[in-house]
Write an enzyme that holds these catalytic residues in place. Structure first.
Site, short mmCIF file in Angstrom:
data_model
loop_
_atom_site.label_atom_id
_atom_site.label_comp_id
_atom_site.label_asym_id
_atom_site.label_seq_id
_atom_site.Cartn_x
_atom_site.Cartn_y
_atom_site.Cartn_z
N ARG A 138 -5.49 1.33 12.75
CA ARG A 138 -5.01 -0.02 12.96
C ARG A 138 -5.81 -0.74 14.04
NH1 ARG A 138 0.56 1.15 10.86
NH2 ARG A 138 1.61 -0.83 10.58
N ARG A 146 14.88 -1.45 7.34
CA ARG A 146 14.24 -0.98 8.57
C ARG A 146 14.46 -1.96 9.72
NH1 ARG A 146 8.08 0.51 7.16
NH2 ARG A 146 7.81 -0.48 9.18
N ARG A 150 12.58 -5.93 1.91
CA ARG A 150 12.31 -4.52 1.59
C ARG A 150 13.50 -3.63 1.95
NH1 ARG A 150 6.66 -2.46 3.73
NH2 ARG A 150 7.55 -2.76 5.81
N ARG A 173 4.67 -8.35 14.07
CA ARG A 173 3.82 -7.33 13.44
C ARG A 173 2.65 -7.98 12.71
NH1 ARG A 173 7.91 -4.40 9.75
NH2 ARG A 173 6.12 -3.17 9.08
N LYS A 222 0.82 -1.22 0.00
CA LYS A 222 0.00 0.00 0.00
C LYS A 222 0.85 1.27 0.00
CE LYS A 222 -1.18 -0.68 4.91
NZ LYS A 222 0.13 -1.35 5.19
P1 AMP Z 1 4.33 0.95 9.26
O1 AMP Z 1 5.39 1.80 8.67
O2 AMP Z 1 2.93 1.38 8.87
O3 AMP Z 1 4.55 -0.52 9.05
O4 AMP Z 1 4.41 1.19 10.84
C1 AMP Z 1 5.55 0.85 11.59
C2 AMP Z 1 5.21 0.77 13.05
O5 AMP Z 1 4.73 2.05 13.50
C3 AMP Z 1 4.10 -0.20 13.42
O6 AMP Z 1 4.59 -1.53 13.55
C4 AMP Z 1 3.61 0.39 14.74
O7 AMP Z 1 4.50 0.08 15.80
C5 AMP Z 1 3.71 1.88 14.49
N1 AMP Z 1 2.45 2.44 13.95
C6 AMP Z 1 2.26 3.05 12.75
N2 AMP Z 1 0.99 3.43 12.61
C7 AMP Z 1 0.34 3.06 13.74
C8 AMP Z 1 -1.01 3.16 14.19
N3 AMP Z 1 -1.95 3.72 13.43
N4 AMP Z 1 -1.31 2.65 15.41
C9 AMP Z 1 -0.36 2.10 16.19
N5 AMP Z 1 0.92 1.95 15.83
C10 AMP Z 1 1.28 2.43 14.61
#
Ligand code: AMP
Length: 220
Positions: A99, A167, A134, A178, A24
């Protein structure tokens, strides 16, 4: 989630739903190149806060490093603040939020107008490989993959020559956590949007260009 001093924010939001690694973010970045959309990735905002060493970043880091969600109150506050900064009628591709149920309810109650939620559907068994391979440009944020979208010059971004990073939460152990969190807390949101007649679906298990074509059909 009230807007500041009663001011109307009124941005138009497309929610991007899907597991980590569903693509996405990649699609959102492509769509934004043409300038009609703003990509708002809450993960990117948190990573920037960590880099800056801000209070938010310090609070979020432990949760992120462990593959857990950052608590709802922090995330809802963060979204609220970020939305306030956009001009009226901006079109936002919201990536990584909501989320949880609580976040989804808060977004519905906000002054943002959620017009649709696009679900990027990828079979579960492909996700670990997609995420662990990635690599992300530390300069422009472009996303590559060691097998599926390798950079021409290993370790350097094709777009800007920036350094490609792996990352910290894209290592296998954290990825598995995750994904577990995703199935438990975020996947049920597919139903949340289905019930509100906002759910659209993209087959995200195909070449990036084909995913892009399916995705674009929802923006006419
Ligand atoms: P992402 O880049 O979207 O995979 O996010 C990386 C990490 O950021 C996630 O594994 C969460 O720890 C945190 N995170 C990002 N967005 C949210 C959200 N809406 N609610 C809670 N944690 C978030």
């Amino acid at each position: 989630m009230p807007s500041s001093e009663g001011a109307e924010v009124n941005v138009e939001v497309t929610v991007l739903l899907g597991a980590p690694g569903s693509g996405k973010g990649t699609q959102a970045k492509e769509a934004c190149k043409e300038g009609n959309f703003i990509h708002l990735s809450t993960g990117d905002v948190l990573r920037a806060a960590i880099k800056k060493g801000s209070d938010l970043g310090q609070k979020a880091q432990t949760f992120m490093d462990a593959g857990n969600l950052v608590p709802d109150d922090l995330m809802i506050g963060l979204l609220e603040d970020t939305l306030k900064g956009y001009e009226k009628n901006s079109r936002i591709l919201l990536d990584g939020f909501p989320r949880t149920d609580t976040q989804a309810e808060a977004l519905e109650e906000s002054s943002a107008n959620v017009t649709q939620a696009i679900y990027f559907n990828v079979p579960e068994d492909l996700l670990v490989e997609r995420i662990t391979g990635r690599r992300v440009c530390g300069n422009c944020g472009a996303v590559f993959h060691t097998s599926f979208r390798p950079a021409e010059d290993d370790g350097k971004c094709d777009n800007c020559g920036g350094e490609l990073n792996h990352r910290a939460d894209d290592v296998e152990e954290v990825v598995r956590k995750r994904l577990e969190v995703y199935w438990k807390q975020t996947e049920p949101l597919i139903d949340f949007y289905k019930k509100r007649n906002k759910l659209k679906e993209v087959n995200a298990n195909q070449p990036i260009k084909n995913v892009q074509a399916e995705f674009r059909k929802f923006f006419v």
